[in-house]
Motif scaffolding. Structure first.
Motif, mmCIF file in Angstrom:
data_model
loop_
_atom_site.group_PDB
_atom_site.id
_atom_site.type_symbol
_atom_site.label_atom_id
_atom_site.label_comp_id
_atom_site.label_asym_id
_atom_site.label_seq_id
_atom_site.Cartn_x
_atom_site.Cartn_y
_atom_site.Cartn_z
ATOM 1 N N MET A 139 -28.084 -11.403 -9.182
ATOM 2 C CA MET A 139 -28.199 -12.161 -7.938
ATOM 3 C C MET A 139 -29.061 -13.394 -8.176
ATOM 4 N N PRO A 140 -28.512 -14.576 -8.031
ATOM 5 C CA PRO A 140 -29.296 -15.791 -8.283
ATOM 6 C C PRO A 140 -30.452 -15.941 -7.296
ATOM 7 N N ASN A 141 -30.142 -15.799 -5.995
ATOM 8 C CA ASN A 141 -31.183 -15.866 -4.980
ATOM 9 C C ASN A 141 -31.431 -14.476 -4.434
ATOM 10 N N LYS A 142 -32.719 -14.182 -4.220
ATOM 11 C CA LYS A 142 -33.033 -12.829 -3.760
ATOM 12 C C LYS A 142 -32.622 -12.596 -2.317
ATOM 13 N N HIS A 143 -32.239 -11.350 -2.055
ATOM 14 C CA HIS A 143 -32.072 -10.941 -0.667
ATOM 15 C C HIS A 143 -33.453 -10.668 -0.099
ATOM 16 N N ILE A 144 -33.590 -10.912 1.206
ATOM 17 C CA ILE A 144 -34.847 -10.577 1.876
ATOM 18 C C ILE A 144 -34.597 -9.328 2.713
ATOM 19 N N VAL A 145 -35.503 -8.354 2.625
ATOM 20 C CA VAL A 145 -35.431 -7.213 3.533
ATOM 21 C C VAL A 145 -36.723 -7.157 4.348
ATOM 22 N N PHE A 181 -39.105 -7.823 -0.304
ATOM 23 C CA PHE A 181 -39.446 -7.058 0.902
ATOM 24 C C PHE A 181 -40.521 -7.788 1.709
ATOM 25 N N ARG A 182 -40.292 -7.981 2.986
ATOM 26 C CA ARG A 182 -41.288 -8.596 3.881
ATOM 27 C C ARG A 182 -41.722 -7.553 4.903
ATOM 28 N N LEU A 242 -36.940 -12.281 15.472
ATOM 29 C CA LEU A 242 -36.213 -11.808 16.657
ATOM 30 C C LEU A 242 -34.973 -12.658 16.924
ATOM 31 N N ALA A 243 -35.096 -13.967 16.665
ATOM 32 C CA ALA A 243 -33.944 -14.845 16.877
ATOM 33 C C ALA A 243 -32.843 -14.489 15.882
ATOM 34 N N LYS A 244 -33.255 -14.200 14.638
ATOM 35 C CA LYS A 244 -32.257 -13.847 13.616
ATOM 36 C C LYS A 244 -31.511 -12.566 13.970
ATOM 37 N N THR A 245 -32.213 -11.621 14.602
ATOM 38 C CA THR A 245 -31.584 -10.327 14.919
ATOM 39 C C THR A 245 -31.072 -10.307 16.364
ATOM 40 N N ARG A 246 -31.034 -11.469 16.986
ATOM 41 C CA ARG A 246 -30.563 -11.635 18.365
ATOM 42 C C ARG A 246 -31.250 -10.646 19.302
ATOM 43 N N GLY A 247 -32.575 -10.598 19.174
ATOM 44 C CA GLY A 247 -33.381 -9.829 20.117
ATOM 45 C C GLY A 247 -33.520 -8.348 19.800
ATOM 46 N N THR A 248 -32.794 -7.853 18.820
ATOM 47 C CA THR A 248 -32.911 -6.424 18.495
ATOM 48 C C THR A 248 -34.084 -6.229 17.527
ATOM 49 N N THR A 249 -34.702 -5.047 17.565
ATOM 50 C CA THR A 249 -35.948 -4.878 16.809
ATOM 51 C C THR A 249 -35.886 -3.850 15.675
ATOM 52 N N ALA A 250 -34.848 -3.021 15.624
ATOM 53 C CA ALA A 250 -34.835 -1.955 14.608
ATOM 54 C C ALA A 250 -34.784 -2.541 13.195
ATOM 55 N N LEU A 251 -35.529 -1.926 12.323
ATOM 56 C CA LEU A 251 -35.595 -2.328 10.914
ATOM 57 C C LEU A 251 -35.076 -1.176 10.054
ATOM 58 N N PRO A 252 -34.610 -1.412 8.858
ATOM 59 C CA PRO A 252 -34.653 -2.655 8.098
ATOM 60 C C PRO A 252 -33.558 -3.660 8.503
ATOM 61 N N VAL A 253 -33.847 -4.925 8.155
ATOM 62 C CA VAL A 253 -32.910 -6.025 8.339
ATOM 63 C C VAL A 253 -32.806 -6.734 6.999
ATOM 64 N N LEU A 254 -31.593 -6.978 6.548
ATOM 65 C CA LEU A 254 -31.421 -7.731 5.301
ATOM 66 C C LEU A 254 -30.883 -9.119 5.619
ATOM 67 N N GLU A 255 -31.476 -10.107 4.979
ATOM 68 C CA GLU A 255 -30.979 -11.484 5.108
ATOM 69 C C GLU A 255 -30.470 -11.897 3.734
ATOM 70 N N THR A 256 -29.202 -12.241 3.654
ATOM 71 C CA THR A 256 -28.647 -12.648 2.352
ATOM 72 C C THR A 256 -29.152 -14.047 2.004
#
Ligand code: GSH
Length: 266
Positions: A1-7, A34-35, A48-62
């Protein structure tokens, strides 16, 4: 993976541990950035904006900014993109079999959490019976598809990565409910599976002591960083660290320890 995924995750969260197990099995712990999110504090509006207001984790951002949610989805995604041998079975029938076992994790997780959070002594037996029934169902499934064991297939795989964090989480039931799997053939195969899962090197991200201390508030019925009445600090707080705190009282039905008794005050 060239750029890391963020979790984005809570370090001790079982759903996120599934991802950590996959990375540990691959020796690819650095493939994900990992953040840490502190669930006892208000959520960062940007996340919160990225998850459209939902709060459950984990969330991965490619690396491209796509947001993925749900640990089972993220686990399967990482299984495809992280370097190394797949966790999922490549044979379609075997993959269907592991998926059937994985389909049991939702009710199992729910039953374990409801059991630890229950504070009504009259409800205890029904929680216990429900939980044991789910173990018997798992036992039956393993006997049908993998009677010898210890794993579902020849080694620790996708189903094991899904269930092991829950087996470890349910240390809180051993402590707060004196729960133990009964002896006997109805539980023998699932007991063997559970032991093999928990003993695997790639699954030691959490310890019993950590789980028991952090989940004290769950045992009092307060989940997800919520505050127990009369308390100022959640048992999920990062400070003081759990290592510096005493073991909480085991009795969750008639006592409720203070912040000071739990070692939560600086
Ligand atoms: N089904 C979800 C469950 C995730 C979940 O419940 N995560 C908890 C942490 S263990 C959480 O984020 N709780 C805080 C919240 O929902 O705001 C998954 O598998 O990812």
């Amino acid at each position: 993976m060239p750029n890391k995924h963020i979790v984005y995750h809570i370090p001790v969260c079982p759903f996120s541990q599934r991802l950590e197990i996959l990375l540990a099995l691959r020796g690819q712990e650095d493939a994900v950035d990992f953040r840490v999110v502190d669930i006892t504090k208000p959520r960062d509006p940007e996340l919160l904006a990225k998850t459209r207001g939902t709060t459950a984790l984990p969330v991965l951002e490619t690396a491209e900014g796509t947001i993925l949610k749900e640990s089972l989805v993220i686990l399967r995604y990482l299984d495809e993109v992280v370097k190394g041998p797949s966790l999922r079975r490549s044979d379609p029938v075997e993959h269907a079999i592991e998926s059937m076992l994985i389909a049991q994790e939702g009710p199992f997780t729910m039953a374990g959490y409801l059991f630890v959070m229950n504070r009504d002594p009259d409800q205890r037996d029904s929680h216990l019976e429900k939980f044991l029934g789910l173990y018997r169902t798992m036992n039956d499934f393993l006997m049908a598809h993998s009677p010898e064991g210890p794993f579902l297939f020849e080694s620790f795989g996708l189903a094991e990565a899904v269930f092991t964090p829950m087996f470890k989480r349910f240390w809180f039931l051993e402590y707060y409910e004196d729960f133990a799997l009964p002896d006997g053939p109805e539980y023998a195969r699932v007991r063997q599976w559970k032991a093999a899962c928990m003993a695997h090197d790639a699954t030691d991200q959490v310890s019993k002591e950590e789980i028991v201390k952090l989940y004290y508030d769950y045992a009092l019925g307060a989940g997800n960083g919520a505050l127990v009445e009369g308390r100022q600090v959640s048992s999920f707080a990062f400070n003081p660290p759990w290592q510096a705190r005493p073991w909480p009282p085991k009795d969750k039905y008639t006592t409720s320890a203070s912040d000071a008794e739990l070692g939560l005050l600086p």
